[in-house]
Write an enzyme that holds these catalytic residues in place. Sequence first.
Site, short mmCIF file in Angstrom:
data_model
loop_
_atom_site.label_atom_id
_atom_site.label_comp_id
_atom_site.label_asym_id
_atom_site.label_seq_id
_atom_site.Cartn_x
_atom_site.Cartn_y
_atom_site.Cartn_z
N GLY A 82 17.22 18.73 45.19
CA GLY A 82 18.11 19.71 45.82
C GLY A 82 17.39 20.95 46.30
O GLY A 82 18.02 21.87 46.79
N CYS A 83 16.08 20.98 46.15
CA CYS A 83 15.29 22.12 46.61
C CYS A 83 14.53 21.73 47.87
O CYS A 83 14.00 20.61 47.95
CB CYS A 83 14.30 22.56 45.53
SG CYS A 83 15.08 23.10 44.01
N ALA A 84 14.46 22.63 48.82
CA ALA A 84 13.70 22.36 50.04
C ALA A 84 12.21 22.29 49.74
O ALA A 84 11.48 21.51 50.33
CB ALA A 84 13.98 23.44 51.08
N SER A 85 11.76 23.09 48.79
CA SER A 85 10.36 23.08 48.36
C SER A 85 10.23 22.12 47.19
O SER A 85 11.21 21.68 46.61
CB SER A 85 9.94 24.47 47.88
OG SER A 85 10.16 25.42 48.88
#
Length: 136
Positions: A49-52
């Site tokens: 769920g994190c872009a990074s």
Amino acid sequence: MATKAFEDIADTFDFLDDWEDRYRHVIELGRAMPPMDDALKVPATKVDGCASQVWIMPVIQNGSFDFQGDSDAMIVRGLIAILHALYSGVPVQQINGIDAPVELARLGLDEHLSSQRSNGLRAMVERIRLLAADAS
């Protein structure tokens, strides 16, 4: 109630007038965090769920919650450092009682992070809550 470490961050944010100064402070917090061993950066510790890329590894000692965390993005490392200040040393049974959105709103993060970063921050909080629930 927030930890002393988180209160110190909140006090610093109150002192810094400009969001760019606050942003730099978040990055400095990330730089000051000890690096996470690459051997711990595995799918089991990766936060979805994190872009990074983000990894969180729980460390439970004597009933208190702690974690190691890392990211490939400096601002996200800083967000991890803020979460570490919010949760580190708290008894695992009390982790889910911390209202992270309210505490983080005190820093103004909700107003200044991109929607992707905000979603990632929520995913990290949810992962921490799940890890604490599993440990208790």
